[in-house]
Design a protein around this motif. Structure first.
Motif, PDB file in Angstrom:
ATOM      1  N   ASP A 291      12.830 -17.341  19.039  1.00 33.06           N
ATOM      2  CA  ASP A 291      13.267 -16.207  18.250  1.00 33.06           C
ATOM      3  C   ASP A 291      12.080 -15.255  17.989  1.00 33.06           C
ATOM      4  N   PHE A 292      11.872 -14.301  18.897  1.00 40.46           N
ATOM      5  CA  PHE A 292      10.773 -13.348  18.743  1.00 40.46           C
ATOM      6  C   PHE A 292      11.344 -11.927  18.653  1.00 40.46           C
ATOM      7  N   PRO A 293      10.755 -11.068  17.805  1.00 40.00           N
ATOM      8  CA  PRO A 293      11.185  -9.662  17.826  1.00 40.00           C
ATOM      9  C   PRO A 293      10.746  -9.019  19.139  1.00 40.00           C
ATOM     10  N   GLN A 294      11.604  -8.155  19.686  1.00 37.07           N
ATOM     11  CA  GLN A 294      11.250  -7.489  20.941  1.00 37.07           C
ATOM     12  C   GLN A 294      10.006  -6.618  20.781  1.00 37.07           C
ATOM     13  N   LYS A 295       9.909  -5.912  19.663  1.00 37.52           N
ATOM     14  CA  LYS A 295       8.771  -5.002  19.439  1.00 37.52           C
ATOM     15  C   LYS A 295       8.163  -5.272  18.066  1.00 37.52           C
ATOM     16  N   VAL A 296       6.858  -5.389  18.040  1.00 37.69           N
ATOM     17  CA  VAL A 296       6.150  -5.549  16.765  1.00 37.69           C
ATOM     18  C   VAL A 296       5.108  -4.427  16.662  1.00 37.69           C
ATOM     19  N   PRO A 297       5.428  -3.335  15.942  1.00 33.04           N
ATOM     20  CA  PRO A 297       4.417  -2.285  15.788  1.00 33.04           C
ATOM     21  C   PRO A 297       3.284  -2.753  14.865  1.00 33.04           C
ATOM     22  N   VAL A 298       2.066  -2.432  15.255  1.00 31.38           N
ATOM     23  CA  VAL A 298       0.902  -2.735  14.409  1.00 31.38           C
ATOM     24  C   VAL A 298       0.347  -1.388  13.934  1.00 31.38           C
ATOM     25  N   ALA A 299       0.222  -1.243  12.626  1.00 35.59           N
ATOM     26  CA  ALA A 299      -0.140   0.064  12.055  1.00 35.59           C
ATOM     27  C   ALA A 299      -1.518   0.521  12.524  1.00 35.59           C
ATOM     28  N   VAL A 300      -1.645   1.833  12.647  1.00 35.99           N
ATOM     29  CA  VAL A 300      -2.924   2.483  12.972  1.00 35.99           C
ATOM     30  C   VAL A 300      -3.391   3.188  11.707  1.00 35.99           C
ATOM     31  N   GLU A 301      -4.678   3.069  11.373  1.00 44.28           N
ATOM     32  CA  GLU A 301      -5.162   3.638  10.113  1.00 44.28           C
ATOM     33  C   GLU A 301      -6.145   4.789  10.371  1.00 44.28           C
ATOM     34  N   LEU A 302      -6.005   5.835   9.568  1.00 40.84           N
ATOM     35  CA  LEU A 302      -6.896   6.991   9.690  1.00 40.84           C
ATOM     36  C   LEU A 302      -8.294   6.620   9.214  1.00 40.84           C
ATOM     37  N   VAL A 303      -9.297   6.930  10.041  1.00 38.20           N
ATOM     38  CA  VAL A 303     -10.700   6.673   9.661  1.00 38.20           C
ATOM     39  C   VAL A 303     -11.424   8.012   9.663  1.00 38.20           C
ATOM     40  N   ASN A 304     -12.064   8.330   8.541  1.00 44.92           N
ATOM     41  CA  ASN A 304     -12.812   9.585   8.449  1.00 44.92           C
ATOM     42  C   ASN A 304     -14.048   9.362   7.577  1.00 44.92           C
ATOM     43  N   ALA A 305     -14.766  10.435   7.314  1.00 44.35           N
ATOM     44  CA  ALA A 305     -16.020  10.305   6.539  1.00 44.35           C
ATOM     45  C   ALA A 305     -15.744   9.738   5.145  1.00 44.35           C
ATOM     46  N   GLU A 306     -14.539   9.975   4.622  1.00 49.38           N
ATOM     47  CA  GLU A 306     -14.235   9.546   3.250  1.00 49.38           C
ATOM     48  C   GLU A 306     -14.009   8.040   3.125  1.00 49.38           C
ATOM     49  N   ASN A 307     -13.553   7.391   4.212  1.00 48.10           N
ATOM     50  CA  ASN A 307     -13.252   5.948   4.084  1.00 48.10           C
ATOM     51  C   ASN A 307     -13.988   5.091   5.122  1.00 48.10           C
ATOM     52  N   ILE A 308     -14.980   5.678   5.776  1.00 49.01           N
ATOM     53  CA  ILE A 308     -15.656   4.970   6.875  1.00 49.01           C
ATOM     54  C   ILE A 308     -16.284   3.642   6.414  1.00 49.01           C
ATOM     55  N   ALA A 309     -16.645   3.555   5.142  1.00 50.90           N
ATOM     56  CA  ALA A 309     -17.272   2.326   4.633  1.00 50.90           C
ATOM     57  C   ALA A 309     -16.346   1.119   4.791  1.00 50.90           C
ATOM     58  N   LYS A 310     -15.047   1.358   4.854  1.00 48.00           N
ATOM     59  CA  LYS A 310     -14.091   0.245   4.955  1.00 48.00           C
ATOM     60  C   LYS A 310     -13.944  -0.269   6.377  1.00 48.00           C
ATOM     61  N   TYR A 311     -14.524   0.463   7.348  1.00 51.20           N
ATOM     62  CA  TYR A 311     -14.246   0.132   8.750  1.00 51.20           C
ATOM     63  C   TYR A 311     -15.501  -0.184   9.542  1.00 51.20           C
ATOM     64  N   THR A 312     -15.272  -0.972  10.566  1.00 50.67           N
ATOM     65  CA  THR A 312     -16.303  -1.245  11.553  1.00 50.67           C
ATOM     66  C   THR A 312     -15.639  -1.014  12.915  1.00 50.67           C
ATOM     67  N   ALA A 313     -16.367  -1.261  13.999  1.00 50.69           N
ATOM     68  CA  ALA A 313     -15.778  -1.046  15.311  1.00 50.69           C
ATOM     69  C   ALA A 313     -14.555  -1.941  15.491  1.00 50.69           C
ATOM     70  N   TYR A 314     -13.459  -1.375  15.925  1.00 51.94           N
ATOM     71  CA  TYR A 314     -12.227  -2.092  16.286  1.00 51.94           C
ATOM     72  C   TYR A 314     -11.554  -2.807  15.113  1.00 51.94           C
ATOM     73  N   GLY A 315     -11.851  -2.419  13.892  1.00 51.53           N
ATOM     74  CA  GLY A 315     -11.157  -3.061  12.777  1.00 51.53           C
ATOM     75  C   GLY A 315     -11.732  -2.713  11.418  1.00 51.53           C
ATOM     76  N   ARG A 316     -11.293  -3.480  10.429  1.00 51.04           N
ATOM     77  CA  ARG A 316     -11.767  -3.291   9.062  1.00 51.04           C
ATOM     78  C   ARG A 316     -13.062  -4.054   8.845  1.00 51.04           C
ATOM     79  N   SER A 317     -13.851  -3.622   7.861  1.00 50.78           N
ATOM     80  CA  SER A 317     -15.132  -4.275   7.588  1.00 50.78           C
ATOM     81  C   SER A 317     -14.956  -5.693   7.061  1.00 50.78           C
ATOM     82  N   GLU A 318     -13.931  -5.893   6.195  1.00 49.79           N
ATOM     83  CA  GLU A 318     -13.808  -7.215   5.575  1.00 49.79           C
ATOM     84  C   GLU A 318     -13.227  -8.230   6.556  1.00 49.79           C
TER      85      GLU A 318
END
Lengths: 318, 227
Positions: A291-318
Motif C-alpha cells: 500500500d504505497f501512495p503513487q505520488k509523494v510530494p516533498v516540499a521545497v523551501e525558499l532560501v534567501n539572505a534572511e533565513n540562510i542560517a537555517k540551511y546548509t547545502a542540500y538541506g537544513r542545518s539541523e
C-alpha cells in the motif's frame, strides 16, 4: 491407460507452468539482494548527492546497491534497464531522464517483476512505478516568484533559463514562478531559453542574452547549476552587482553564494530525504508491503539572505 | 473414478491459477477516476470541485480565532489540525469566523478576529490574483496520487484560484468597504511550522515601526460577507 497418462502429463505441465510463473530467481544464501540506483546524470553535484544518499541507505538496509548513470540519455537509460532486468535486481531507485520517454523502461521492469521507485523526477503515468517521491517544484517556485516580486519591487525586466524540456520539473518550476510574476504588468520577461540544467550551457546562453538585453534586472534559473553559469557570465560582463540571480535546488555553491550576498535566493530541495524515502519504500515493498501512495510530494523551501542560517547545502542545518 | 475427479480438480485449480495471474482486478471507482484524469480538463475539474465537492467541507470550518491562538501558542497542536501534502513543514487549513476590517490594502483586507486585540491578525487576500495551493490542499478533497502527473495537479490549483478571484473577490469588491466594518469569512490558509517562531500572528514584525508591518495570516477567501 494412454488417456490417463496424458491427463497426468497435462496436470504436471500446468503445475510446472504455475510454479514457473511465480518463480523469481533468489540470490544464493548469504548473497545480498541487489538494488539498482539509476540516475539521470552524474554531471551535476545535486544528482551525485541524490545517488550517494540512495546507495548509502540501500546498503544500510542490507542490499548491494549498484549505480547506473544515464548521462541524460533515454537510450542509455533503456539499456541500463535491460542490464537490470537481466541481472535479476530486486528493486530500482530511479531518477528518470524523461517524463514520457522513461515510462516504457519502468513498465518493462514491472513486467519482469521488478518494482521501481522514482526519486525527484516523475514519469507521467500512474500505476507503473510503485511510488514516486518528488519535489513539489510548483509550490517552491510560487514562493520564489513571490520573493522575486518583492526584491524587484514589481517593476523591471528579466530573463529565464529553462531546464530540460522533456522533464516535468522544468514545466512545474516555470509554471509556479509565472503563476505569480505574470500578475505584475511592470515585470517584463525579455528572454526565455533552455540551458538544459547545465552550468556551461547556461553561461553561454546568459552571455548571448546579455548582449541582446544589457539592461536586464534579474535572471530566474530552473536549477542552481544554471544559476552558477548565469552568475559567471554576469561576473565576466561586469554586471553581477546589477542583475539579481535566482536559482533552484539548494546546491552547495549557491548556498555559499547566497550567504555571501552574490545570489539572491534558491528553492531548497531535499535530495537526501527523497533518496532515503525511496530506498526505505523499496525495502518495505520487498518485505511485503503493497500500500504505497503513487505520488509523494516533498516540499521545497525558499532560501534567501534572511533565513540562510537555517540551511546548509542540500538541506537544513539541523 | 475418484482419481479422475482429483485429476480434474487439480487441473482446473492450476488453470484458474494461471489465468488468475494474468488478470488484474481493480475497483471500478479507481478505474473511473483514472479515466477522468486521462481526459483531464482543469477548468471542468475545478468547477466540479467548487460547485459539488467543496461546499460540504465548508459547513463547520474550524474557528479562525481559536486556530490563530493555537498557532501563536502551541504550533504542534495546530499542525495536528491541518492537512499536509506529502512531506512538508507547511500545513493547510480551512477556517472561518468573524472580524473587523482594520485596513483596506491593495493585497487585501487587514482584519482583526481576536476579540481582545484590536490589531489585525488576518490578511484576507482580495488582491488581483491568488497564487499557491492553499485552497486545494486545505480542502483535503484532491489526492495527488489520482493524477498521472503533477502538472495536472498544479493546473487544477490555478483554476481553483481563478474561480476564487471571479466568484468571491470580484463581487465582494464591488461594494464599498470601510474600516470598522464587521464581516464573516470562510477561507483557506497555509502556515509554515516556524511561522510564529519569531513573531505571533497579529504581532508587529518590526518593532522600530510604530504602525507595523504586521505579521499576518494570509487567508484565501471562499466566502465573504459584510455584516
Amino acid at each position: 491407460m494412454a488417456k490417463k497418462c496424458f491427463a497426468w502429463v497435462v496436470v504436471l505441465f500446468i503445475v510446472l507452468l504455475t510454479i514457473g510463473c511465480g518463480h523469481r530467481e533468489q540470490p544464493a544464501q548469504g548473497q545480498k539482494k541487489k538494488m539498482a540506483v539509476v540516475i539521470s546524470t552524474l554531471n551535476n553535484p545535486w544528482f551525485v548527492v541524490l545517488k550517494d544518499a540512495a546507495k548509502a541507505r540501500a546498503e544500510e538496509l542490507g542490499y548491494q546497491a549498484d549505480v547506473f548513470d544515464s548521462q541524460n540519455s533515454p537510450a542509455t537509460e533503456a539499456s541500463h534497464f535491460d542490464t537490470i532486468i537481466d541481472g535479476k535486481y530486486a528493486a530500482i531507485l530511479f531518477n528518470p531522464t524523461d517524463a514520457q520517454g522513461s515510462i516504457a523502461s519502468v513498465q518493462r521492469a514491472k513486467d519482469a517483476g521488478i518494482p521501481t521507485f522514482c526519486m525527484d523526477r516523475e514519469i507521467s503515468a500512474s500505476g507503473v512505478a510503485v511510488s514516486q517521491i518528488l519535489s513539489d517544484n510548483f509550490s517552491g517556485c510560487v514562493a520564489l516568484g513571490q520573493y522575486f516580486v518583492r526584491k524587484l519591487g514589481e517593476t523591471g525586466t528579466y530573463v529565464e533559463l529553462l531546464g530540460l524540456l522533456g522533464d516535468n520539473n522544468t514545466k512545474n518550476r516555470s509554471d509556479g514562478f509565472h503563476s505569480v510574476v505574470d500578475n505584475y504588468p511592470g515585470l517584463k520577461m525579455v528572454g526565455q531559453q533552455t540551458a538544459d540544467f547545465d552550468r556551461t550551457k547556461a553561461m553561454e546562453v546568459m552571455e548571448s542574452l546579455l548582449q541582446a538585453h544589457p539592461d536586464v534586472n534579474a535572471v530566474f534559473c530552473g536549477n542552481d547549476a544554471m544559476a552558477m553559469g548565469a552568475h559567471r557570465a554576469l561576473v565576466a560582463a561586469g554586471k553581477d552587482t546589477q542583475v539579481m540571480v535566482f536559482g533552484f535546488d539548494g546546491a552547495k555553491d549557491v548556498v555559499e553564494e547566497i550567504r555571501a550576498g552574490r545570489i539572491v535566493a534558491t528553492g531548497m530541495q531535499f535530495p537526501k530525504t527523497m533518496a532515503k524515502m525511496a530506498a526505505e519504500s523499496a525495502d518495505q515493498y520487498l518485505k511485503g508491503k503493497r500500500d504505497f501512495p503513487q505520488k509523494v510530494p516533498v516540499a521545497v523551501e525558499l532560501v534567501n539572505a534572511e533565513n540562510i542560517a537555517k540551511y546548509t547545502a542540500y538541506g537544513r542545518s539541523e | 473414478m475418484k482419481r479422475k475427479h482429483l485429476v480434474y480438480i487439480i487441473g482446473i485449480a492450476a488453470l484458474a491459477l494461471v489465468v488468475g495471474r494474468s488478470l488484474e482486478f481493480r475497483r471500478l471507482d479507481d478505474k473511473r477516476a483514472e479515466e477522468r484524469t486521462a481526459r483531464f480538463s482543469p477548468a471542468e475539474y475545478a468547477r466540479d470541485f467548487w460547485d459539488n465537492r467543496l461546499p460540504a467541507a465548508l459547513d463547520h470550518p474550524p474557528a479562525a480565532d481559536e486556530l490563530i491562538r493555537l498557532f501563536n501558542t502551541d504550533m504542534k497542536a495546530a499542525i495536528a489540525k491541518g492537512k499536509t501534502l506529502g512531506q512538508s513543514r507547511v500545513h493547510a487549513y480551512l477556517l472561518g469566523g468573524r472580524g473587523r476590517i482594520v485596513a483596506v490594502e491593495k493585497e487585501g483586507l487587514l482584519v482583526s478576529v481576536l476579540a481582545d486585540d484590536p490589531n489585525p491578525e488576518v490578511l484576507l487576500c482580495t488582491g488581483a490574483y491568488i497564487a499557491g495551493n492553499a485552497l486545494r490542499d486545505a480542502s483535503g478533497l484532491v489526492d495527488v496520487s489520482s493524477f498521472s502527473d503533477t502538472m495536472k495537479f498544479n493546473r487544477l490549483s490555478a483554476e481553483i484560484n481563478r474561480l476564487v478571484v471571479q466568484e468571491v473577490i470580484a463581487p465582494f469588491l464591488s461594494r464599498t468597504l470601510q474600516v470598522g466594518m464587521s464581516m464573516r469569512f470562510v477561507g483557506a490558509a497555509e502556515v509554515a511550522e516556524d511561522a510564529t517562531e519569531k513573531t505571533p500572528f497579529g504581532g508587529r514584525a518590526g518593532l522600530e515601526q510604530s504602525h507595523g508591518p504586521w505579521h499576518l495570516l494570509s487567508v484565501v477567501p471562499i466566502r465573504l460577507e459584510v455584516e
